[in-house]
Write a protein that holds these residues in place. Sequence first.
Motif, PDB file in Angstrom:
ATOM      1  N   HIS A 336       0.830  -1.204   0.000  1.00  0.00           N
ATOM      2  CA  HIS A 336       0.000   0.000   0.000  1.00  0.00           C
ATOM      3  C   HIS A 336       0.872   1.264   0.000  1.00  0.00           C
ATOM      4  CE1 HIS A 336      -3.332   2.424   2.295  1.00  0.00           C
ATOM      5  NE2 HIS A 336      -3.021   2.959   1.150  1.00  0.00           N
ATOM      6  N   GLN A 337       1.821   1.294   0.940  1.00  0.00           N
ATOM      7  CA  GLN A 337       2.661   2.495   1.051  1.00  0.00           C
ATOM      8  C   GLN A 337       3.550   2.675  -0.170  1.00  0.00           C
ATOM      9  OE1 GLN A 337       4.528   2.290   5.004  1.00  0.00           O
ATOM     10  NE2 GLN A 337       2.510   1.730   5.812  1.00  0.00           N
ATOM     11  N   ALA A 338       4.021   1.556  -0.716  1.00  0.00           N
ATOM     12  CA  ALA A 338       4.870   1.662  -1.903  1.00  0.00           C
ATOM     13  C   ALA A 338       4.084   2.227  -3.083  1.00  0.00           C
ATOM     14  CB  ALA A 338       5.464   0.303  -2.252  1.00  0.00           C
ATOM     15  N   ILE A 339       2.826   1.774  -3.233  1.00  0.00           N
ATOM     16  CA  ILE A 339       2.003   2.291  -4.337  1.00  0.00           C
ATOM     17  C   ILE A 339       1.774   3.793  -4.144  1.00  0.00           C
ATOM     18  CG2 ILE A 339      -0.247   2.164  -5.481  1.00  0.00           C
ATOM     19  CD1 ILE A 339      -0.458  -0.747  -4.559  1.00  0.00           C
ATOM     20  N   GLU A 340       1.465   4.194  -2.911  1.00  0.00           N
ATOM     21  CA  GLU A 340       1.181   5.622  -2.673  1.00  0.00           C
ATOM     22  C   GLU A 340       2.418   6.487  -2.891  1.00  0.00           C
ATOM     23  OE1 GLU A 340      -0.954   6.243   0.994  1.00  0.00           O
ATOM     24  OE2 GLU A 340      -2.836   5.722  -0.038  1.00  0.00           O
ATOM     25  N   ARG A 341       3.589   5.963  -2.533  1.00  0.00           N
ATOM     26  CA  ARG A 341       4.806   6.757  -2.737  1.00  0.00           C
ATOM     27  C   ARG A 341       5.091   6.921  -4.219  1.00  0.00           C
ATOM     28  NH1 ARG A 341       8.592   3.999   1.779  1.00  0.00           N
ATOM     29  NH2 ARG A 341       7.134   4.361   3.486  1.00  0.00           N
ATOM     30  N   VAL A 342       4.849   5.869  -4.986  1.00  0.00           N
ATOM     31  CA  VAL A 342       5.047   5.983  -6.434  1.00  0.00           C
ATOM     32  C   VAL A 342       3.943   6.856  -7.021  1.00  0.00           C
ATOM     33  CG1 VAL A 342       5.019   4.673  -8.600  1.00  0.00           C
ATOM     34  CG2 VAL A 342       6.268   3.800  -6.632  1.00  0.00           C
ATOM     35  N   GLY A 343       2.737   6.731  -6.484  1.00  0.00           N
ATOM     36  CA  GLY A 343       1.636   7.598  -6.905  1.00  0.00           C
ATOM     37  C   GLY A 343       0.965   7.154  -8.179  1.00  0.00           C
ATOM     38  N   ASP A 344       1.255   5.952  -8.622  1.00  0.00           N
ATOM     39  CA  ASP A 344       0.681   5.480  -9.877  1.00  0.00           C
ATOM     40  C   ASP A 344       0.763   3.946  -9.890  1.00  0.00           C
ATOM     41  OD1 ASP A 344      -0.391   5.368 -12.357  1.00  0.00           O
ATOM     42  OD2 ASP A 344       1.260   6.370 -13.392  1.00  0.00           O
ATOM     43  N   ILE A 345       0.020   3.324 -10.807  1.00  0.00           N
ATOM     44  CA  ILE A 345       0.131   1.872 -10.944  1.00  0.00           C
ATOM     45  C   ILE A 345       1.323   1.592 -11.851  1.00  0.00           C
ATOM     46  CG2 ILE A 345      -1.064  -0.245 -11.623  1.00  0.00           C
ATOM     47  CD1 ILE A 345      -2.433   1.220  -9.365  1.00  0.00           C
ATOM     48  N   ASP A 346       2.494   1.687 -11.286  1.00  0.00           N
ATOM     49  CA  ASP A 346       3.709   1.435 -12.056  1.00  0.00           C
ATOM     50  C   ASP A 346       4.429   0.302 -11.321  1.00  0.00           C
ATOM     51  OD1 ASP A 346       6.251   1.334 -13.064  1.00  0.00           O
ATOM     52  OD2 ASP A 346       6.502   3.513 -13.197  1.00  0.00           O
ATOM     53  N   ARG A 347       4.226  -0.925 -11.807  1.00  0.00           N
ATOM     54  CA  ARG A 347       4.690  -2.075 -11.036  1.00  0.00           C
ATOM     55  C   ARG A 347       6.211  -2.110 -10.885  1.00  0.00           C
ATOM     56  NH1 ARG A 347      -0.077  -4.227 -13.330  1.00  0.00           N
ATOM     57  NH2 ARG A 347       0.946  -4.630 -15.301  1.00  0.00           N
ATOM     58  N   ASP A 348       6.928  -1.638 -11.906  1.00  0.00           N
ATOM     59  CA  ASP A 348       8.389  -1.613 -11.786  1.00  0.00           C
ATOM     60  C   ASP A 348       8.811  -0.685 -10.653  1.00  0.00           C
ATOM     61  OD1 ASP A 348       8.728  -3.369 -13.825  1.00  0.00           O
ATOM     62  OD2 ASP A 348       8.839  -1.809 -15.370  1.00  0.00           O
ATOM     63  N   ALA A 349       8.211   0.536 -10.662  1.00  0.00           N
ATOM     64  CA  ALA A 349       8.576   1.514  -9.639  1.00  0.00           C
ATOM     65  C   ALA A 349       8.145   1.044  -8.255  1.00  0.00           C
ATOM     66  CB  ALA A 349       7.933   2.865  -9.962  1.00  0.00           C
ATOM     67  N   VAL A 350       6.971   0.426  -8.173  1.00  0.00           N
ATOM     68  CA  VAL A 350       6.489  -0.061  -6.875  1.00  0.00           C
ATOM     69  C   VAL A 350       7.425  -1.154  -6.356  1.00  0.00           C
ATOM     70  CG1 VAL A 350       4.635  -1.339  -5.734  1.00  0.00           C
ATOM     71  CG2 VAL A 350       4.078   0.557  -7.247  1.00  0.00           C
ATOM     72  N   ALA A 351       7.843  -2.055  -7.241  1.00  0.00           N
ATOM     73  CA  ALA A 351       8.747  -3.130  -6.819  1.00  0.00           C
ATOM     74  C   ALA A 351      10.062  -2.562  -6.309  1.00  0.00           C
ATOM     75  CB  ALA A 351       8.981  -4.100  -7.972  1.00  0.00           C
TER      76      ALA A 351
END
Lengths: 411, 313
Positions: A336-351
């Motif tokens: 959850h926090q990783a998605i919010e920090r990236v701010g988008d559905i960007d799976r590479d950035a979230v990973a």
Amino acid sequence: MTTYGRRTILRGIGASAIAATALRSLPAFAQDRKAVRIGYAISKTGANAAGAGITTTPNYLLWVKDVNDAGGIKLSKLGVQLPIEVTEYDDRSSAEETVRAIERLATQDKVDFILPTWGTGPNLASGPSFDKFGYPQLAATAVTDMAPQVAQRWKKSFWLLGGGHDYANALVQLLVKQRDAGKINNKVAIISVADGFGIDLSKAATPAFKDAGFELVYDKSYPLDTSDFAPLLNEIAGLGADTFAAFSYPPDTFAITQQAVVANFNPKVFYLGVGTAFPVYPKIAGPNHNNVMGIGGIDPDSPDIEAYFKRHTELIGEAPDSWASAVTYSSLQILHQAIERVGDIDRDAVASEISTGEFDTILGKLKLKDNQLWSLWTVGQWQDGKFVGLSHTEREGAREPIVPKPNWTAA
Amino acid sequence: MTARNLSLGLLGLVVLALLAAAPFYAGPYPLGLLIGILSYGVLATAWAMFSGPTRYVSLATVAFFGVGAYTVAVLGDVLPYPLILVVAAIIGALLAILVGLATLRLAGVYFVVFTFGLTELVRQLVTYYEVNVTKTLGRYVFLPLGPEHIFWQLLALGGATLVLAWWVRRSRIGLALRVIGDDPVAASHLGIDITRTKLVLFAASAVIMTLAGAIQAPRWTYIEPSIVFNPTVSFLTVIMALLGGPNRLVGPLLGAIPLFLLFEWLSANFPNHYSIILGLLFIAIVFLLPNGVLAFGEGLLNRLRGLTREVAR
């Protein structure tokens, strides 16, 4: 019957073309998204259903409710806060079904994120599929010493429950202290279930005990689905070991407890495997659950954990288990926090955020190292109705172990 | 008859060619579905090849399937892949002959129970070996084989299985098998070597099952006994073959396709009520289609023909 006209053949080709098109996936609608779509395939039937039903599914339900009650996941780059929408499948405890369900979630449903299934084997077996479609895999219920290698192989996989060595070594260190304090003797008896978990732990524990100068008076495995432990326990009872450790699975864990009570087998340290930390254990063992040791543990003084136990009990009707449940819930908080920090559905950035960032979870501040969680409770003990952590890989144990365990009382 | 066979053969080839091209137009999920359908189609056809005519209900399917998968896992790094398949086939045949010699004299429910026990036995033996000798339970299969390769291999195996099943049906051994199934006493009076006949067919069907497991092993990467010796596979195989009709060439295949798709649809749309709905469906199938889909379809067709004839009159 004998002739196929040109028309029939053409019709056949046309029909198969239509079928082929229909088989293809539906178009995704990225622009007008109304929800963050999370998919998972979990064992609702079959051999893994019990474990998944205690540790994994309730936490997925609780997390989705918690996030949606708070308004959803904030996607700052899109300027919206969206609720979670869930697509769930039953993998029927079969590796082939798990693989296909992930293929389906990734290519047909085109979900934004996929949550893993329950268990070590199934998580390892689904690693290549998560990797192929580029989804992060937060394996919170897999105990494997292979974690460093597989995390290398599948860059977006995260292994959060340690390996057999972590648990075995922690137990040995804890017992060394007790021995040096003169509370237990030098003799240890081990039994282990002949399955992934039992083998991993006994493989690590046997040399660790020997290196620490313990004498292993008994060290054998028993087959999966054993239900009669009386002969084993009787044999061990005569060997004079103060420490009894069973690297066992849930049904055995309960059976061993009950049969040890019946046989009046009273070692000073009574340690069991998976299942000891289940909320049902005190109900099964009655008053005898007190001071039984096992794998896992929680921090009994943490208000976050207390609040989590309360929310879990309210939604599911039962407390979570005191080992992998909190880890599972934390893995979802990390996501959850990783998605919010990236701010988008960007799976590479979230990973990459998951592997480098630090996160606020019910287990405290967590930061992964080499895609693994190193901050874990390894040995716990039932004390006053709570399965408290005695050993932790990073901090001091919250509570002192109570040794010797009091003798069983007949129910 | 020959013209009909020829055209059926041609149709088979066209279907085969269309299927072989599937990886080029189907996405990963449809391809996964096709792999699953093919896998069960092969298993059910192989099962029916022996169990259809003899009426010996075998629940050992997954024992052979799992042995095949384990062979690949053990030899994956040691031998070249085609050779591994050969070894798997040999192991499957040896195991089947060993088991067959011991059990094919059993009949009826004893055989069912034994074959079910065999699966457990093999699983426990593999587990015992892994626990006490290698000290690891899980094995990794890192072979450079994608879903399309697995699909093509299964397709080839499926084609070969159908051809073999077709040949068996019209050969002496197939006829002998049917006689045995109808009346073993009469069969032995006719001079049929019952045990040998059964053994040969049992081994042939086992080899196919072993190969099906071996081919699919690379798809899971990680293998342990509870994954590859899953008894559900044996049960599903039997149900699929029975639904389609075990005494017809394409019956098991036609049973596997709808049931597989049904399972998939149920587990996707009713993940929480899967078992209940499945149970009800099985009861419905037994009541409505006791002789399999094909027999039901033929009956329907005959009735329709009779109807049209009457209308014409």
